[in-house]
Design an enzyme around this catalytic site. Structure first.
Site, PDB file in Angstrom:
ATOM      1  N   LYS A 191      11.234 -38.965  32.980  1.00  0.00           N
ATOM      2  CA  LYS A 191      12.432 -38.630  32.812  1.00  0.00           C
ATOM      3  C   LYS A 191      13.489 -39.674  33.044  1.00  0.00           C
ATOM      4  CE  LYS A 191      14.818 -34.730  33.466  1.00  0.00           C
ATOM      5  NZ  LYS A 191      15.747 -33.562  33.846  1.00  0.00           N
ATOM      6  N   GLU A 223       9.251 -24.931  44.301  1.00  0.00           N
ATOM      7  CA  GLU A 223      10.007 -25.932  44.154  1.00  0.00           C
ATOM      8  C   GLU A 223      11.502 -25.352  43.763  1.00  0.00           C
ATOM      9  OE1 GLU A 223       9.042 -30.194  42.636  1.00  0.00           O
ATOM     10  OE2 GLU A 223      10.262 -29.454  41.031  1.00  0.00           O
TER      11      GLU A 223
END
Length: 564
Positions: free
Chosen positions: A223, A370
């Site tokens: 990204k 996460e």
């Protein structure tokens, strides 16, 4: 507020927010006091209710969840569902699908569900602008997939591309890697798709060793286009292609990217036409539905990729409309909350009885740990109760011959999810039946166990003396009363896999709402990246900052001496 964790008490943040949780806590305390007085076991619960299995089961599409082997009563289940009302879960789900900035620490939406609407231009969601961007990206992905499959995309010496290598890490690697592996029986061409994620260059050299530069294309999936592991491997790939005889002017025949950072990608040398867009509202662990899923489309074809999205969309619809008592992701989240907060579970195991799903636990680890590994709530208050728990697992039946012993006789309390497909992707039904028999036997054994009298009698029946049997039987007792869910799908199809992954995504989101934490940031991950860059810079320039601890200095010295 103290950082000390507590699981009960009047100052517990859960009981403060969720009135139902106070009742559940009191109920669990009462249960504990009765455990020495023969509190009903799972076996007892089944014996007393002939309809228990059907009562505590639910279906979504071709996924069937049996959660009856859990310590639920009608009262407990009702209170757990009541807790979702206390937490305003319905409103939170609406905010998720409507594009509200529910990622409050980064002030952005989390719109990965929009990526899998069957027609982004007619989604009917009040999210201006995104539908056209998604539609354009998908059309570009479809065109690229067809170009590669039809061998219209040629390498620097005019040969068609035969090998794809995806370079990414974390969500830019795990999702596509696991899905490509799981759906390998849907492969639509002779194209070979590989993955590189580790900064350990050994992986790069191993993957590229049998490949030819002139027929290999790299997808750089990042990204930000700044991730250390990805960029180091991307530069290795560029060197490898150039060393194979490619002119710099033709590098565009061998590199495409999935990224939100067009500037960085073009500076690397990738043509803007070869960049598939990402957006800041797609988190890495939710990105396989986006351009990060390009390796999936290349492996199983565009139609099957769209089927994967449709399965996730079906689960989205179920999650957003079903009542908590029938809502598969919500039920799974409530069970995890029940066991982690009030039963002391610090681990949960996911056991796919499918060789092709062997790495699914790795994907779910990132998604769960996460997202839920946080120490403060959405307002920054220190949690005084557990947040996320450790999730792990391997494929069945291999696990039965390694660590299942701990499940059956160890002192750890570990709830399990068993996952299997009813119909295999091969015609050896007899052996598949044996695989499913192994799966069912494990959940049955965890629940039923074996008492002392049964163990003793078995020893006597096998020829042991009474005294020997009395002694050895202690070692053969299996407590039982261990909870598990069994999740069955009709077959391991793209649609069912999409629904399965979306199921766990929504389970995690539900837990985040109940725990009042933000599941969409990961500042702990960022700290490691920051320190890693500083240490690498210090090693490169042979500097040892004074504020380093003596251990880091010692280890850095050993590294520097070894790499001279």
């Amino acid at each position: 507020m103290s950082g000390k964790r507590k699981t009960q008490g009047s100052d517990n943040l859960l009981t403060r927010r969720l009135p139902a949780w106070k009742k559940l806590t009191e109920l669990r305390v009462k249960q504990k006091s009765q455990e020495q007085q023969n509190l009903p076991t799972l076996n007892d619960l089944f014996s007393s209710d002939s309809k228990r299995a059907s009562k505590f089961s639910t279906r979504c599409g071709e996924l069937f969840l049996d959660y009856s082997k859990s310590h639920l009563t009608d009262e407990i289940f009702s209170l757990l569902c009541e807790a979702t009302q206390d937490a305003n879960l319905k409103s939170a789900i609406t905010s998720l699908f409507s594009g509200d900035h529910i990622n409050n620490t980064e002030d952005r939406a989390a719109l990965h569900t929009l990526l899998r609407t069957s027609n982004p231009l007619c989604a009917g969601q009040p999210i201006d602008g995104y539908q056209q961007d998604i539609f354009s990206c998908q059309k570009k992905m479809q065109h690229f997939t067809n170009e590669i499959h039809q061998q219209n995309w040629l390498g620097f010496n005019g040969k068609p591309i035969t090998h794809i290598v995806n370079i990414g890490v974390g969500g830019s690697d795990l999702g596509p890697r696991v899905v490509c592996e799981a759906l390998s029986h849907y492969k639509t061409s002779t194209l070979d798709v590989n993955f590189i994620s580790n900064i350990d260059a050994t992986e790069f050299y191993r993957v590229t060793a049998p490949l030819a530069p002139e027929t290999t294309l790299f997808i750089i999936a990042s990204k930000t286009f700044t991730t250390l592991e990805t960029m180091k491997n991307a530069n290795l790939a560029k060197q490898w292609i150039l060393a194979g005889g490619c002119d710099k002017a033709q590098l565009n025949r061998h590199f495409v990217a999935a990224s939100a950072n067009i500037k960085k990608a073009t500076e690397f040398g990738i043509a803007e036409d070869n960049i598939f867009p990402l957006w800041d509202w797609v988190g890495g662990r939710y990105s396989l539905w986006s351009a990060i899923g390009l390796p999936i489309a290349l492996t199983i074809g565009w139609d099957n990729f769209k089927s994967l999205l449709s399965g996730a969309e079906e689960m989205d619809e179920h999650f957003s409309t079903a009542e908590p008592k029938n809502n598969m992701p919500v039920i799974m989240a409530l069970l995890t909350l029940w066991y982690s907060q009030l039963w002391g579970a610090t681990n949960q195991a996911v056991m796919p009885y499918s060789n092709q799903l062997r790495n699914l636990p790795l994907l779910l680890q990132q998604l769960d740990m996460e997202s839920l590994g946080k120490g403060v709530n959405r307002n920054g208050e220190t949690l005084n109760h557990p947040s996320g728990i450790a999730l792990w697992g391997v494929e069945g039946s291999n696990g039965q011959h390694s660590f299942h012993q701990l499940f059956h006789q160890g002192t750890q309390f570990v709830p399990l999810d068993f996952i299997a497909e009813l119909k295999p992707n091969h015609d050896n039904y007899a052996q598949h039946q044996q695989l499913l028999s192994c799966c069912l036997s494990q959940s049955q054994a965890l629940m039923s166990g074996k008492d002392y009298a049964t163990a003793q009698q078995e020893l006597v029946d096998n020829g042991a003396t009474e005294s020997t049997a009395k002694q050895l039987a202690k070692h053969k007792v299996i407590a039982g009363n261990k909870p598990s869910n069994t999740l069955l799908m009709e077959s391991l199809s793209p649609k069912n896999l999409g629904a399965l992954i979306a199921l766990y995504e929504h389970k995690v989101f539900t837990l985040s709402v109940l725990l009042d934490i933000n599941p969409f940031d990961q500042w702990g991950v960022e700290l490691g990246k920051q320190l890693g860059s500083k240490i690498d810079d210090a090693l490169t320039h042979k500097k040892r900052p004074e504020n380093w601890d003596s251990s880091t200095k010692q280890l850095a010295e050993l590294i520097s001496n070894a790499l001279k």
